[in-house]
Design a protein around this motif. Sequence first.
Motif, PDB file in Angstrom:
ATOM      1  N   ASP A 108      67.345 144.285  -3.787  1.00 43.50           N
ATOM      2  CA  ASP A 108      66.845 143.701  -2.482  1.00 43.50           C
ATOM      3  C   ASP A 108      65.693 142.776  -2.552  1.00 43.50           C
ATOM      4  N   PHE A 109      65.298 142.131  -1.657  1.00 41.33           N
ATOM      5  CA  PHE A 109      64.009 141.367  -1.782  1.00 41.33           C
ATOM      6  C   PHE A 109      63.287 141.278  -0.440  1.00 41.33           C
ATOM      7  N   GLY A 110      61.750 141.010  -0.412  1.00 44.98           N
ATOM      8  CA  GLY A 110      61.220 140.781   0.744  1.00 44.98           C
ATOM      9  C   GLY A 110      59.786 140.084   0.269  1.00 44.98           C
ATOM     10  N   ASN A 111      58.922 139.947   1.067  1.00 45.21           N
ATOM     11  CA  ASN A 111      57.464 139.101   1.046  1.00 45.21           C
ATOM     12  C   ASN A 111      56.881 139.589   0.063  1.00 45.21           C
ATOM     13  N   SER A 112      56.836 140.980  -0.170  1.00 43.79           N
ATOM     14  CA  SER A 112      56.156 141.500  -1.237  1.00 43.79           C
ATOM     15  C   SER A 112      56.448 141.602  -2.763  1.00 43.79           C
ATOM     16  N   TYR A 113      57.685 141.550  -2.940  1.00 47.58           N
ATOM     17  CA  TYR A 113      58.676 141.237  -4.067  1.00 47.58           C
ATOM     18  C   TYR A 113      59.928 140.924  -4.093  1.00 47.58           C
ATOM     19  N   ILE A 322      42.279 151.510  -2.311  1.00 45.04           N
ATOM     20  CA  ILE A 322      43.742 151.666  -2.330  1.00 45.04           C
ATOM     21  C   ILE A 322      44.038 150.419  -3.310  1.00 45.04           C
ATOM     22  N   ILE A 323      44.686 150.572  -4.412  1.00 47.70           N
ATOM     23  CA  ILE A 323      45.178 149.416  -5.236  1.00 47.70           C
ATOM     24  C   ILE A 323      46.774 149.722  -5.330  1.00 47.70           C
ATOM     25  N   CYS A 324      47.390 148.341  -5.523  1.00 48.42           N
ATOM     26  CA  CYS A 324      48.971 148.602  -5.712  1.00 48.42           C
ATOM     27  C   CYS A 324      49.533 147.355  -6.490  1.00 48.42           C
ATOM     28  N   PHE A 325      50.725 147.345  -6.712  1.00 50.42           N
ATOM     29  CA  PHE A 325      51.308 146.308  -7.409  1.00 50.42           C
ATOM     30  C   PHE A 325      51.986 145.484  -6.079  1.00 50.42           C
ATOM     31  N   ASP A 326      51.420 143.863  -6.577  1.00 54.04           N
ATOM     32  CA  ASP A 326      51.966 142.794  -5.349  1.00 54.04           C
ATOM     33  C   ASP A 326      51.536 143.187  -4.097  1.00 54.04           C
ATOM     34  N   SER A 327      51.422 142.140  -3.208  1.00 53.25           N
ATOM     35  CA  SER A 327      50.914 141.942  -1.962  1.00 53.25           C
ATOM     36  C   SER A 327      51.180 140.715  -1.467  1.00 53.25           C
ATOM     37  N   PRO A 328      51.866 140.684  -0.179  1.00 46.60           N
ATOM     38  CA  PRO A 328      52.187 139.294   0.393  1.00 46.60           C
ATOM     39  C   PRO A 328      50.957 138.422   0.599  1.00 46.60           C
ATOM     40  N   PRO A 329      51.052 137.166   0.300  1.00 47.58           N
ATOM     41  CA  PRO A 329      50.161 136.135   0.578  1.00 47.58           C
ATOM     42  C   PRO A 329      49.565 136.301   2.154  1.00 47.58           C
ATOM     43  N   ASP A 331      47.375 134.116   3.403  1.00 55.16           N
ATOM     44  CA  ASP A 331      46.587 132.887   3.568  1.00 55.16           C
ATOM     45  C   ASP A 331      46.935 132.373   4.889  1.00 55.16           C
ATOM     46  N   LEU A 332      48.304 132.240   5.519  1.00 51.50           N
ATOM     47  CA  LEU A 332      48.836 131.928   6.806  1.00 51.50           C
ATOM     48  C   LEU A 332      48.953 133.157   7.675  1.00 51.50           C
ATOM     49  N   GLY A 333      49.391 134.292   7.439  1.00 52.81           N
ATOM     50  CA  GLY A 333      49.448 135.372   8.396  1.00 52.81           C
ATOM     51  C   GLY A 333      48.431 136.272   8.715  1.00 52.81           C
ATOM     52  N   GLY A 334      47.077 136.161   8.202  1.00 50.64           N
ATOM     53  CA  GLY A 334      46.140 136.752   8.477  1.00 50.64           C
ATOM     54  C   GLY A 334      46.238 138.220   8.233  1.00 50.64           C
ATOM     55  N   GLY A 335      47.239 138.784   7.318  1.00 52.67           N
ATOM     56  CA  GLY A 335      47.683 140.044   7.275  1.00 52.67           C
ATOM     57  C   GLY A 335      46.505 140.870   6.457  1.00 52.67           C
ATOM     58  N   TYR A 336      46.610 142.276   6.320  1.00 53.08           N
ATOM     59  CA  TYR A 336      45.752 142.835   5.649  1.00 53.08           C
ATOM     60  C   TYR A 336      45.966 142.650   4.088  1.00 53.08           C
ATOM     61  N   SER A 337      44.669 142.535   3.481  1.00 60.45           N
ATOM     62  CA  SER A 337      44.974 142.142   1.694  1.00 60.45           C
ATOM     63  C   SER A 337      44.333 143.330   1.258  1.00 60.45           C
ATOM     64  N   PHE A 338      45.509 143.787   0.233  1.00 55.65           N
ATOM     65  CA  PHE A 338      45.253 144.708  -0.634  1.00 55.65           C
ATOM     66  C   PHE A 338      44.634 144.280  -1.871  1.00 55.65           C
ATOM     67  N   THR A 339      43.901 144.925  -2.682  1.00 56.59           N
ATOM     68  CA  THR A 339      43.636 144.540  -3.914  1.00 56.59           C
ATOM     69  C   THR A 339      44.972 144.908  -4.885  1.00 56.59           C
ATOM     70  N   HIS A 340      45.415 144.031  -5.528  1.00 57.48           N
ATOM     71  CA  HIS A 340      46.711 144.280  -6.150  1.00 57.48           C
ATOM     72  C   HIS A 340      46.641 143.687  -7.524  1.00 57.48           C
ATOM     73  N   MET A 341      47.872 144.136  -8.314  1.00 65.58           N
ATOM     74  CA  MET A 341      48.254 143.478  -9.515  1.00 65.58           C
ATOM     75  C   MET A 341      49.378 142.590  -9.191  1.00 65.58           C
ATOM     76  N   ARG A 342      49.091 141.239  -9.411  1.00 67.14           N
ATOM     77  CA  ARG A 342      50.234 140.235  -8.892  1.00 67.14           C
ATOM     78  C   ARG A 342      51.059 139.900 -10.271  1.00 67.14           C
ATOM     79  N   GLN A 343      52.456 139.925  -9.833  1.00 63.89           N
ATOM     80  CA  GLN A 343      53.343 139.732 -10.948  1.00 63.89           C
ATOM     81  C   GLN A 343      53.780 138.265 -10.898  1.00 63.89           C
ATOM     82  N   ASN A 344      53.964 137.558 -11.882  1.00 65.09           N
ATOM     83  CA  ASN A 344      54.381 135.986 -11.802  1.00 65.09           C
ATOM     84  C   ASN A 344      55.970 136.211 -11.731  1.00 65.09           C
TER      85      ASN A 344
END
Length: 390
Positions: A108-113, A322-329, A331-344
Motif C-alpha cells: 500500500d502507499f500513503g503520505n508517510s511512505y 519519540i523518534i520514528c522512520f519517515d514522517s509526512p512533510p 510545510d503546507l499542512g501544518g501537521g505535527y513534525s516528528f523527529t525521523h529518519m527520512r528514506q530517499n
Amino acid sequence: MNETTSSKPMYEKIFDEVKESIVTQGYKLGERVPSEKELAETYKVSRITSKKALEMLAAERLIVRKPGRGSFVADPSEDSHDQESTGSTAGSSTINSKEKTIGLIITDFGNSYGTGLIYGMEQASRDNDSFLVLRRTFGIPENEEESIQKLLNLGVDGLIILPAQGEYFNAEILKLVIARFPLVLVDRHLKGVAAASISSDNMKAALEGTEYLFDLGHTHISFLSPPPVDTTAVEDRIEGFIQAHAQRGIMVDKGLWVSDLTSTLPKFFNPDNIEHDLERLVSHLKSHPSITALFAIEYNIALLAKTAVERLGLRIPEDISIICFDSPPTDLGGGYSFTHMRQNEEEMGRIAVENVLNIMNGQPVPNKVLLDAHLVLGHSTGPVAPGKSL
C-alpha cells in the motif's frame, strides 16, 4: 514434457524449435507465431519460460512482438531502428527500454511512505519510455500471488515487488527468481537467493537514530514495532538499535520493547485493533516509568505512541521523546513534525525501475543496493527530563 526433462533449459529448447520453424519457413514472413500461452500449453511449461523464449527470438530479430496483437515473423530487410518494438536489447551501457511494461506490486502507499517511491518510479519510467502498471496487495500474501500471476498474464516485461508482510516469500516470487525473470525487490531482500533488491540501509539508519537519542541523555528507550516475522526491513532496524547500544556500552533491555503491534499493518487496520494497540502502549508505559524515549519503527506507530503518551497526561518531548522512520512533510499542512529518519524514496524508486530495465536488457545490476536515510529534526525529541536520567 516438462521444464526439467533435459539438461538444456526449456526456454532454449522452445527457442531452438521455433527458430528452426522460422528458418525453414514453417512460419513465413509476417506470419503470427504461437503466443506465450500457446507455447506454455504445448510444452507444458510456465508462461515465464515461454515468455523468455519469445524474448530471445525478438532479441535475435527473428520475430516482432506487437502489444495486444501477438508475435510475428520479422522481415530481416527492415532497418534495425524499426525493431525497437520487439523488445530486443541495444547491447550498450544505457537502458534501451522501448515499449517495455513494468508491473509494480506494492502492499500500500500513503503520505508517510510509498508515495515517493511511486513518484520516483513514474518519472524513471517516463524517462526510459516504459510503462508502469500498479497493483496493491494490502499486505495479504494471497493478493500478492494473484497480482503476480495476473501481471504475467498481461505480458509485463519485468516486475518490481514490495513484498507483503509474512514469514516467507510466496512461491510465485521464488518461481520468478528460478526462471530469472526480470525482478527487483523493494524495501527488503530475499535471504539466500540472488534476487536484486533496493532498500534503505535500515541497520545504519536505526543505529544513527538511536545514537541521537543517546546524545540527548536517553538510555531507557522502548523500541516499538510489529512482529518481525522474518521481514528484513524490520530485522535490520532491530539490529541497528541493538548495535548502537553495544557501541555505547549500554545494556539492551528488551523488557522495555513492544514488538507485537499489528494495527498499522494494512490487513489488520481497523478501529478495534487500533484501540487494542493504544491500550497496550498505555499499559506498557504505566508499567515501565523509567522509559524516557520511544523509537517507533514507522510513522503510524509513532502516531499511536503520541496518542498513548498524551492519554497518560505526559508531554512530548518534555517527559517522553519519540523518534520514528519517515514522517509526512509539514510545510503546507501544518501537521505535527516528528523527529525521523527520512528514506530517499524517490531515488529508491528510480533505481528500482532502471535496474529492472537493465536486467531485461541482459545487463548486470548489483544484487543489493542500500541507500542512506537522513535524520530530520522535529518537535518530538528533547533532552531527558531532570531526575529521569539513570
